[in-house]
Design an enzyme around this catalytic site. Structure first.
Site, PDB file in Angstrom:
ATOM      1  N   GLY A   1       0.845  -1.208   0.000  1.00  0.00           N
ATOM      2  CA  GLY A   1       0.000   0.000   0.000  1.00  0.00           C
ATOM      3  C   GLY A   1       0.871   1.245   0.000  1.00  0.00           C
ATOM      4  O   GLY A   1       0.490   2.295   0.517  1.00  0.00           O
TER       5      GLY A   1
ATOM      6  N   GLY B   1      -0.435   4.679  -1.230  1.00  0.00           N
ATOM      7  CA  GLY B   1      -1.591   5.258  -0.554  1.00  0.00           C
ATOM      8  C   GLY B   1      -1.216   6.439   0.330  1.00  0.00           C
ATOM      9  O   GLY B   1      -0.064   6.879   0.352  1.00  0.00           O
ATOM     10  N   GLN B   2      -2.207   6.944   1.068  1.00  0.00           N
ATOM     11  CA  GLN B   2      -1.995   8.162   1.859  1.00  0.00           C
ATOM     12  C   GLN B   2      -0.896   7.988   2.898  1.00  0.00           C
ATOM     13  O   GLN B   2       0.052   8.765   2.968  1.00  0.00           O
ATOM     14  CB  GLN B   2      -3.297   8.568   2.564  1.00  0.00           C
ATOM     15  N   LEU B   3      -0.997   6.938   3.701  1.00  0.00           N
ATOM     16  CA  LEU B   3      -0.002   6.700   4.746  1.00  0.00           C
ATOM     17  C   LEU B   3       1.270   6.088   4.161  1.00  0.00           C
ATOM     18  O   LEU B   3       2.386   6.459   4.545  1.00  0.00           O
ATOM     19  CB  LEU B   3      -0.617   5.769   5.800  1.00  0.00           C
TER      20      LEU B   3
ATOM     21  N   ASP C   1       2.255  -2.023  -4.394  1.00  0.00           N
ATOM     22  CA  ASP C   1       0.888  -1.501  -4.474  1.00  0.00           C
ATOM     23  C   ASP C   1       0.315  -1.996  -5.788  1.00  0.00           C
ATOM     24  O   ASP C   1       1.041  -2.591  -6.590  1.00  0.00           O
ATOM     25  CB  ASP C   1       0.900   0.046  -4.431  1.00  0.00           C
ATOM     26  N   ILE C   2      -0.964  -1.696  -6.021  1.00  0.00           N
ATOM     27  CA  ILE C   2      -1.513  -2.032  -7.346  1.00  0.00           C
ATOM     28  C   ILE C   2      -1.218  -0.926  -8.350  1.00  0.00           C
ATOM     29  O   ILE C   2      -1.425  -1.092  -9.540  1.00  0.00           O
ATOM     30  CB  ILE C   2      -3.036  -2.319  -7.292  1.00  0.00           C
TER      31      ILE C   2
ATOM     32  N   TYR D   1     -15.824  -1.564   7.412  1.00  0.00           N
ATOM     33  CA  TYR D   1     -14.433  -1.219   7.681  1.00  0.00           C
ATOM     34  C   TYR D   1     -14.097  -1.491   9.152  1.00  0.00           C
ATOM     35  O   TYR D   1     -13.094  -2.144   9.475  1.00  0.00           O
ATOM     36  CB  TYR D   1     -14.227   0.250   7.331  1.00  0.00           C
TER      37      TYR D   1
HETATM   38  N1  SER Z   1      -9.668   7.686   8.193  1.00  0.00           N
HETATM   39  C1  SER Z   1     -10.463   6.495   8.333  1.00  0.00           C
HETATM   40  C2  SER Z   1     -11.768   6.650   7.680  1.00  0.00           C
HETATM   41  O1  SER Z   1     -12.266   7.752   7.670  1.00  0.00           O
HETATM   42  C3  SER Z   1     -10.646   6.164   9.793  1.00  0.00           C
HETATM   43  O2  SER Z   1      -9.620   5.323  10.224  1.00  0.00           O
HETATM   44  O3  SER Z   1     -12.322   5.708   7.212  1.00  0.00           O
END
Ligand code: SER
Length: 298
Positions: free
Chosen positions: A10, A13-15, A34-35, A142
């Site tokens: 990943g 991605g953002q992190l 990553d993809i 999630y």
């Molecule tokens: N930033 C995440 C979300 O908004 C929360 O962990 O889904």
């Protein structure tokens, strides 16, 4: 002694983008996966493997071939998109994690795994401050995947001795990369609308307080928990970490102090009920006591 190799799943991605950059700048050997390839120029010359974490054989092969000693599994579907595409989100989040945990146990060089959990593990019945072991009855796919993921991490620790470590991230705010599909995304998205002719339309109501964190602290938490000695990590599910907490109104008033032309409107959508289920802040005293967590921005 051979050098540590950090395998980041990943990484686009953002992190992942910010974490990969921080490790690279610290002189660590990194392999990105990553993809899609990284967008940041500073990452484009680093080793990159195009990989779908749902593919068990490929994950296993990559961990072996890269010589990974540390695996950082940061690929996930976030909360809002997960409610729109529940089966896809569950599959990505759970199959991906199980592939990584299983492959890590069978890759002889892997010493540690990091996997982020989230404030989304908490359900609506915690009051404004969620305790470390607060009530976890998440109402989103999630959140359910993060809660189950925490238990899988503890299971792999107990049954396979895997040194897997985790923190529960709040909404993350950084400059280098955008989030996608989360409920806390407004706090990053708004900065792309500062020059726009229309007021920024916020999908949460003005008084929705949520836990948030500056990216420097998010990356710092990962570095810190991974550098701690194994006996400091007493919790093998995941640790609460608190940064700052604010609501959209407070953020927008602060922006308007610097940009007097800035205007916002509020049009809460389905993400409001996700946010309403989450705490305003979390009690992170266990992370502070066990491995010295101490954020710079609060
Ligand atoms: N930033 C995440 C979300 O908004 C929360 O962990 O889904």
């Amino acid at each position: 002694m051979s050098r540590d190799v950090h395998f980041i799943i990943g990484a686009s991605g953002q992190l992942g983008t910010e974490f990969a950059l921080a490790l690279h700048q610290a002189g660590e050997a990194v392999v990105l996966s990553d993809i899609k390839p990284p967008e940041l120029d500073a990452l484009k010359d680093l080793p990159f493997e195009c990989m779908d974490v749902r593919d068990r054989d490929v994950v296993h092969q990559q961990l072996i071939e890269s010589g990974a000693t540390h695996v950082h599994h940061l690929a996930a579907a976030l909360s809002a998109r997960g409610e729109k595409e529940p089966q896809w989100a569950w599959d990505l989040n759970m199959r991906g994690l199980l592939n990584v945990l299983e492959s890590a146990t069978t890759s002889p060089l892997v010493k540690q795994v990091f996997w982020p959990s989230s404030i989304a593990v908490f359900g609506p019945d915690n009051g404004p401050v969620a305790a470390q072991n607060g009530h976890r009855l998440p109402e989103t796919v999630y959140g359910m995947s993060k809660q189950a993921g925490e238990q899988w991490c503890a299971w792999f620790r107990k049954h396979h001795g895997l040194d897997v470590r985790s923190v529960r991230y709040p909404g993350l705010i950084g400059e280098l990369s955008a989030p996608g599909g989360g409920t806390t995304d407004y706090a990053v998205e708004v900065f792309d609308h500062l020059e726009g002719p229309e007021p920024y339309s916020c999908f949460l109501s003005e008084a929705t307080t949520l836990p948030m964190m500056h990216m420097d602290d998010a990356v710092g938490a990962m570095m810190q928990i991974m550098s701690a000695s194994a006996d400091q990590i007493k919790n093998r599910e995941s640790y609460n970490i608190q940064g700052m907490s604010f609501d959209p109104k407070t953020l927008f008033e602060e922006i308007a102090k610097h940009d007097p032309g800035f205007k916002a409107a509020f049009a809460p959508d389905f993400r409001q009920s996700i946010a309403d289920g989450w705490p305003d802040r979390v009690d992170d005293s266990a992370a502070r006591a066990d491995w010295g967590w101490s954020p710079r921005s609060t």
